[in-house]
Design an enzyme around this catalytic site. Structure first.
Site, PDB file in Angstrom:
ATOM      1  N   HIS A 106      -3.853 111.098  41.607  1.00 24.88           N
ATOM      2  CA  HIS A 106      -4.604 109.840  41.671  1.00 24.88           C
ATOM      3  C   HIS A 106      -6.100 110.009  41.972  1.00 24.88           C
ATOM      4  CE1 HIS A 106      -0.941 107.852  40.962  1.00 24.88           C
ATOM      5  NE2 HIS A 106      -0.567 107.602  42.187  1.00 24.88           N
ATOM      6  N   HIS A 175      -2.121 100.279  40.628  1.00 27.21           N
ATOM      7  CA  HIS A 175      -0.999 100.766  41.427  1.00 27.21           C
ATOM      8  C   HIS A 175      -0.436  99.664  42.337  1.00 27.21           C
ATOM      9  CE1 HIS A 175       1.566 103.664  43.404  1.00 27.21           C
ATOM     10  NE2 HIS A 175       0.992 104.682  42.759  1.00 27.21           N
ATOM     11  N   GLU A 319       3.316 101.526  36.307  1.00 29.10           N
ATOM     12  CA  GLU A 319       1.958 102.026  36.104  1.00 29.10           C
ATOM     13  C   GLU A 319       1.785 102.448  34.642  1.00 29.10           C
ATOM     14  OE1 GLU A 319       1.296 105.022  39.334  1.00 29.10           O
ATOM     15  OE2 GLU A 319       3.292 104.287  39.906  1.00 29.10           O
TER      16      GLU A 319
END
Length: 349
Positions: A106, A175, A319
């Protein structure tokens, strides 16, 4: 018609100002902050007309700044995992910070979820912009990013755009953690409508998924979902399906159709239904994958909105994104199909 309003700004302890916006249509109210482009609230009616907030989160920006689970945020430069935090572009190897077991995830130690973006109010939404410097978090090239939220009736559209000065991997997603039972107010606090998502019904329109190793990196195989617990093409109750799944739960990429024509427009890829409340969440995307995650690593240690506690499997994420570790994988075809339109097994190297 969507009403767009800007609320009072809040200062962060370490410096910086966070701006908050509310988008309100006739059926949905959402709140967004300029820290991480975070969706802090998404309120909608159940079948009886009661309004509840259906996303996990915190009461103030400080909670999100320390948030280890990326609640509601835009993550990047690269969402999901990069094996060993390494990749090569134009013959040069780059090393990223390791922040998820032996891998990078991420965007690094301070990804886009921890950045303060510049907002611009639009007639039915908000556009956020950010410039990431060349070398930031180990990635090459200066990167300009724009994320736009548009709310029209019951539909929320998120558009991502980026421009770079050098070749660089990029994979952006939101997210948000959803529990369609919603947060419910009781005196002095909020509680979740249900402590888990076991009574939610999910379907994902994917013929294949990516198996992963013990560090959650795709093995290189693109495997058909047929005759496996990963076959979600027809609605299944999440709780019952989790009992059949090895490991902690779902945290897997489902492979969507990826022809150039299909990528020009959004395709419905997932649907979640919560029978007790009557709420339905449908997700469409132009991306080649969707990561279905059942909040396997929540452990009740985070205190959320109004003191709500978030245990394991208390929410789900969908996602939409490129495939995990794509920068290190080369596939002859990402969605190889036979004459009947079925995906056969594909290996990536």
């Amino acid at each position: 018609m969507t009403e767009v309003t800007k609320d009072a700004c809040e200062s962060l302890p370490g410096g910086g100002t966070v701006e908050k916006f509310q988008l309100k249509s006739e059926s949905v109210t959402m709140e967004i902050i300029s820290l991480g482009c975070i969706i802090t609230a998404l309120k909608t009616k159940d079948k009886t007309g009661k309004i509840n907030d259906i996303v996990l989160g915190f009461d103030n920006p400080e909670g999100y700044l320390a948030n280890p689970r990326f609640f509601g945020a835009v993550v990047g430069r690269v969402a999901n995992r990069i094996a060993k935090g390494k990749f090569t572009v134009n013959g040069k190897e780059y090393q990223l910070a390791i922040n998820n077991g032996p891998n990078a995830i991420h965007g690094g130690l301070k990804g886009f979820d921890k950045a303060i973006w510049t907002p611009e109010a639009l007639p039915s939404g908000v556009r956020f912009s950010l410039t990431s410097a060349d070398g930031e978090e180990g990635f090459p090239g200066e990167l300009k990013v724009w994320v736009t939220y548009i709310l029209e009736g019951e539909m929320l559209t998120i558009n991502y755009r980026a421009q770079t000065t050098k070749s660089t991997p990029i994979n952006l997603t939101n997210h948000s953690y959803f529990n369609l039972a919603g947060h419910k107010r009781i005196p002095f606090c909020f509680v979740q409508g249900t402590p888990d998502i076991y009574d939610h019904e999910v379907s994902i329109m994917a013929e294949a998924y990516l198996p992963v190793d013990d560090t959650m990196i795709p093995t290189g195989e693109v495997k058909p979902v047929q005759d496996s617990p990963f076959d979600l093409r027809k609605p299944v109750q999440i709780g019952q399906r989790l009992k059949k799944l090895p490991g902690l739960g779902f945290d897997h990429n489902f492979c969507l159709s990826t022809t150039k024509e299909q990528q020009k427009q959004q395709q419905l890829c997932a649907r979640v239904y919560h029978p007790p409340s009557g709420r339905v969440l449908e997700v469409g995307t132009s991306q080649p994958g969707v990561q279905f995650y059942t909040a396997n690593f929540l452990d009740s240690s985070l205190k959320g909105k109004g003191g709500a506690v978030y245990p394991k499997h208390s929410a789900f994420c969908l996602e939409t994104q490129n495939w995990p570790d794509a920068v290190n994988k080369v596939c002859a075809t990402q969605s190889e199909q036979n004459k009947n339109g079925k995906i056969s097994s594909v290996n990536c190297s």
